[in-house]
Design an enzyme around this catalytic site. Sequence first.
Site, PDB file in Angstrom:
ATOM      1  N   PRO A 105      25.094  37.309  64.077  1.00 53.40           N
ATOM      2  CA  PRO A 105      24.663  37.669  62.838  1.00 53.40           C
ATOM      3  C   PRO A 105      25.986  37.236  61.392  1.00 53.40           C
ATOM      4  O   PRO A 105      25.568  37.727  60.553  1.00 53.40           O
ATOM      5  CB  PRO A 105      24.458  38.601  62.819  1.00 53.40           C
ATOM      6  CG  PRO A 105      24.871  39.781  64.409  1.00 53.40           C
ATOM      7  CD  PRO A 105      24.901  38.639  65.025  1.00 53.40           C
TER       8      PRO A 105
ATOM      9  N   TYR B  31      30.475  44.355  53.035  1.00 55.34           N
ATOM     10  CA  TYR B  31      30.909  43.988  54.562  1.00 55.34           C
ATOM     11  C   TYR B  31      32.294  44.851  54.889  1.00 55.34           C
ATOM     12  O   TYR B  31      32.896  44.468  54.313  1.00 55.34           O
ATOM     13  CB  TYR B  31      31.204  42.692  54.529  1.00 55.34           C
ATOM     14  CG  TYR B  31      29.742  41.837  54.354  1.00 55.34           C
ATOM     15  CD1 TYR B  31      28.767  41.562  56.123  1.00 55.34           C
ATOM     16  CD2 TYR B  31      29.545  40.865  54.011  1.00 55.34           C
ATOM     17  CE1 TYR B  31      28.037  40.146  56.339  1.00 55.34           C
ATOM     18  CE2 TYR B  31      28.276  40.093  53.768  1.00 55.34           C
ATOM     19  CZ  TYR B  31      27.677  39.588  55.028  1.00 55.34           C
ATOM     20  OH  TYR B  31      26.708  39.322  55.228  1.00 55.34           O
TER      21      TYR B  31
ATOM     22  N   TYR C  98      27.793  31.160  52.560  1.00 53.52           N
ATOM     23  CA  TYR C  98      27.139  32.763  52.092  1.00 53.52           C
ATOM     24  C   TYR C  98      26.080  31.743  51.600  1.00 53.52           C
ATOM     25  O   TYR C  98      24.793  32.094  52.390  1.00 53.52           O
ATOM     26  CB  TYR C  98      28.142  33.583  52.040  1.00 53.52           C
ATOM     27  CG  TYR C  98      28.002  34.310  51.962  1.00 53.52           C
ATOM     28  CD1 TYR C  98      27.716  35.074  53.280  1.00 53.52           C
ATOM     29  CD2 TYR C  98      26.574  34.886  51.128  1.00 53.52           C
ATOM     30  CE1 TYR C  98      26.850  36.397  53.309  1.00 53.52           C
ATOM     31  CE2 TYR C  98      25.339  35.944  51.170  1.00 53.52           C
ATOM     32  CZ  TYR C  98      25.855  36.624  53.140  1.00 53.52           C
ATOM     33  OH  TYR C  98      25.126  38.048  52.811  1.00 53.52           O
TER      34      TYR C  98
ATOM     35  N   HIS D 294      20.912  38.409  45.129  1.00 57.56           N
ATOM     36  CA  HIS D 294      21.737  39.062  44.775  1.00 57.56           C
ATOM     37  C   HIS D 294      22.953  37.893  44.536  1.00 57.56           C
ATOM     38  O   HIS D 294      22.850  36.775  44.871  1.00 57.56           O
ATOM     39  CB  HIS D 294      22.588  39.538  45.876  1.00 57.56           C
ATOM     40  CG  HIS D 294      21.526  41.074  46.606  1.00 57.56           C
ATOM     41  ND1 HIS D 294      22.065  41.342  47.731  1.00 57.56           N
ATOM     42  CD2 HIS D 294      20.458  41.397  45.797  1.00 57.56           C
ATOM     43  CE1 HIS D 294      21.152  43.081  47.662  1.00 57.56           C
ATOM     44  NE2 HIS D 294      20.716  43.015  46.693  1.00 57.56           N
TER      45      HIS D 294
ATOM     46  N   LYS E 262      23.678  34.432  58.827  1.00 55.32           N
ATOM     47  CA  LYS E 262      22.643  32.344  58.935  1.00 55.32           C
ATOM     48  C   LYS E 262      22.109  31.919  60.081  1.00 55.32           C
ATOM     49  O   LYS E 262      21.309  30.536  60.177  1.00 55.32           O
ATOM     50  CB  LYS E 262      24.551  31.153  59.835  1.00 55.32           C
ATOM     51  CG  LYS E 262      25.326  31.376  58.156  1.00 55.32           C
ATOM     52  CD  LYS E 262      25.009  30.350  57.518  1.00 55.32           C
ATOM     53  CE  LYS E 262      25.883  30.712  56.144  1.00 55.32           C
ATOM     54  NZ  LYS E 262      25.189  30.394  54.811  1.00 55.32           N
TER      55      LYS E 262
END
Length: 394
Positions: A290, A198, A382, A72, A294
């Site tokens: 979560p 998200y 990220y 991604h 990570k």
Amino acid sequence: MRTQVGIVGAGPAGLLLARLLEAQGIESVVLEARDRHYVEHRVRAGVLEHGCAETLREAGVGARMDAEGLTHDGTNLRFGLKTHRIDFAELTGRGVMVYGQQEVVKDLIAARVATGGELRFEVGDVALEGLESEQPVITYSRDGGRESVECDFVIGADGFHGISRGYLPDLTAYERNYPFAWLGILAEAPPSAAELIYARHANGFALHSMRSPTITRMYLQVAPDESLDEWPDERIWAELHTRLADDSGFVLTEGPLLSKGITPMRSFVASPMRHGRLYLAGDAAHIVPPTGAKGMNLAVADVRLLARALGGYYAAGREDLLAAYSDTASRRVWRSTHFSWWMTTNLHKSPDDDPFDEALALAQLNYVVTSRAMATALAENYTGLPYEHDWYYR
Ligand code: FAD
Ligand code: DHB
């Protein structure tokens, strides 16, 4: 029985460390409380940082990940019915790999079994002795008897509920409990978007993720004391439809649920990560909520450091790398702890509906989607900051 490095726990941390040590000719024994089927089917994390995927490739266990995992190059933030894509590749030159933790664990176990390395499942009552000496001993029960392994070093990679952390006499614990939990589902349905979503919604957070072109993984913010009994499948789908809706006609595809579970949300950092000849790695030393994905990535970063430090010790008698491990690992742990806290705080609804908290969170999200600097900060955290201290270990 004698070995060089005794490893407690066959999660990603313990198994990868064994593999990285083996590559340097260092012998280890891995001891796991559960059975092989259980650890290979425990559904957990799904997003691997760029460097984490590279580490697995370098360790020779990346072939199936590269064949079946999904690369991604960005992710979506959804709030106020709008969807904003954060383009990781453009902002950082890197992406992430979507590949289930249990698949990583299966690949590592298969590699360990193939090379004949010691890996013992279903050991009970693990205890550690002589950690301040040069010959610590791990004892455990198996097949009705008591067995022991003498080692040079013990690695506590036994997760948050393991026994290793209890052997650090001067441990300081830094902790934050969040007033919510995640209800996670795995559904036999094709993902409804090409990348993760998200979503912040007045009803609470929702995350759309995936495991393959036919399996969707999703999460809903729920109360910390909520029971699965209160969440029949129809309620889960209704809530996912509501929270993931946007103004561009997003359609969520449903399918049979393959698993459901509730995960509490907590930040925990133990310091130091070492006592005598015992070193902690992964969840045994720290956990993050979560949001931000990570947890497993930090476990992998820890064992990269440990593998190099132990390599330096066995190849050149170096003690300095081992002495630096706790401080070096902690720097990345705190960076990820902050990022996970930040993502969690800004994407979840506070249970008391505090309007001040709500306004601050929206101010942060709006800033991220309108400022290249903020979007880059999110993207580099990220996709994973470089293993900055690698230079030190050369
Ligand atoms: P673990 O994977 O916990 O492995 C530790 C191993 O030690 C286990 O196999 C355990 O059985 C074994 N063990 C425990 N005690 C003993 C003992 N006394 N003796 C021998 N063996 C022992 N992270 C994300 O990024 N995204 C997610 O969605 C996500 N979901 C999660 C859901 C749950 C329910 C949990 C618990 C964690 C989740 N995480 C998630 C975190 C991520 O899975 C962990 O950070 C990762 O598993 C850490 O790897 P580890 O090897 O350090 O520990
Ligand atoms: C997944 C889990 C996470 O915590 C996250 O931030 C992204 C994805 C997952 O399980 O796919």
